[in-house]
Scaffold this active site. Structure first.
Site, PDB file in Angstrom:
ATOM      1  N   PRO A   2     -21.755 -34.220 -27.218  1.00 20.56           N
ATOM      2  CA  PRO A   2     -20.504 -34.488 -26.483  1.00 20.56           C
ATOM      3  C   PRO A   2     -20.244 -33.406 -25.437  1.00 20.56           C
ATOM      4  O   PRO A   2     -20.337 -32.217 -25.727  1.00 20.56           O
ATOM      5  CB  PRO A   2     -19.434 -34.455 -27.578  1.00 20.56           C
ATOM      6  CG  PRO A   2     -20.160 -34.677 -28.853  1.00 20.56           C
ATOM      7  CD  PRO A   2     -21.524 -34.091 -28.652  1.00 20.56           C
ATOM      8  N   GLU A   3     -19.942 -33.850 -24.226  1.00 23.15           N
ATOM      9  CA  GLU A   3     -19.639 -32.926 -23.133  1.00 23.15           C
ATOM     10  C   GLU A   3     -18.134 -32.933 -22.883  1.00 23.15           C
ATOM     11  O   GLU A   3     -17.379 -33.524 -23.651  1.00 23.15           O
ATOM     12  CB  GLU A   3     -20.422 -33.345 -21.879  1.00 23.15           C
ATOM     13  CG  GLU A   3     -21.935 -33.418 -22.126  1.00 23.15           C
ATOM     14  CD  GLU A   3     -22.733 -33.783 -20.876  1.00 23.15           C
ATOM     15  OE1 GLU A   3     -22.302 -33.450 -19.759  1.00 23.15           O
ATOM     16  OE2 GLU A   3     -23.800 -34.413 -21.021  1.00 23.15           O
TER      17      GLU A   3
END
Ligand SMILES: [Zn+2]
Length: 274
Positions: A2-3
């Protein structure tokens, strides 16, 4: 992994935890703890009131009434969400950290592969941790000049530099690929040799893509789900990521994939990105 947009989405789903007190904490495995012990974590969270929740880089940050911060970095398969009512079998099986709150909800850090990490930091450690991270690309006062000053000081490939959390916070493989395409920059170009005139388009592309991705509640490649269990929507808007061999949306040339820049997949148009 996840960014920024995915972690931002997780954090926005957790606003209800603010003001709640932790009644009971369970930790199923110790291997996701970073520089803390099970005993310190459980004692540190016992009875605290959660005073705030925010995002820094790719981490969710929960502040407590004891002047400490619980910092969660969701790994590839990690997510942080609030469960109302009884936990499901899946929550119990993969919920590595489960904080039961005084309103009956449970804050769950769910991670099938346990690649993520948990930290519990005091004031001094929190300040040091924060200071080691680069600037936030969506901060209102973050300018193209700031981007150039931070990311442009290394000889590393621009794509790798954008993903270096010490130079810029929150950007990973997906959004680096996308921003470089939109800004028409060759991902392998050394960051310190990016021409002055290219920083403004890159700054604009990055911010626009990150904002659009947040509005779409992130990108789902495999595991990522929003706090309500839905997939994100930004993967439908990818221009290069995951599209190797497909025609460039601008010039029709087949998109190229390489692993030579940083061992991650880089997809680009060798005609548009020079
Ligand atoms: Zn092209």
């Amino acid at each position: 992994m996840p960014e920024l947009p995915e972690v931002e989405t997780m954090v926005r789903g957790l606003r209800r935890i603010v003001g709640r007190t932790v009644a009971r904490t369970r930790l199923s495995h110790d291997d996701i703890l970073y520089r803390t012990t099970r005993r310190r974590l459980l004692a540190g969270l016992s009875g605290v009131t959660l005073t705030g929740v925010s995002r820094r880089a790719k981490h969710a940050v929960v502040s407590t009434s004891r002047g400490t911060w619980l910092v969660v970095q969701p790994g590839m398969t990690g997510s942080l969400y609030l469960r109302r009512g009884a936990l499901t079998a899946d929550d119990t099986r993969y919920g590595v950290l489960r904080c039961q709150l005084d309103d009956g909800r449970t804050l769950v850090y769910h991670d099938v592969r346990r690649i993520g990490s948990l930290r519990l930091l005091d004031q001094e450690a929190f300040v040091a941790w924060e200071a080691a991270l680069g600037p936030e690309p969506l901060a209102t006062d973050f300018t193209a000049r700031d981007l150039a000053a931070s990311v442009g000081r290394t000889r590393q490939a621009i794509k790798k530099a954008l993903m270096d959390q010490r130079l810029l916070a929150g950007v990973g493989n997906i959004y680096a690929n996308e921003a470089l395409f939109v800004a028409s920059i060759d991902p392998s170009k050394p960051a310190n040799r990016i021409p002055d005139a290219a920083w403004l388009p890159l700054h604009r592309a990055l911010r626009r893509i990150l904002r659009t991705a947040i509005a779409a509640e992130g990108s789902t490649i495999r595991d990522y789900r929003t706090g309500d269990g839905r997939p994100g929507g930004f993967q439908k808007a990818f221009t290069v990521y995951g599209r190797e061999g497909e025609p460039c949306i601008r010039c029709g040339t087949a998109l190229t994939a390489t692993h030579l820049i940083d061992a991650r997949v880089t997809v680009f148009c060798h005609r548009c990105q020079r």
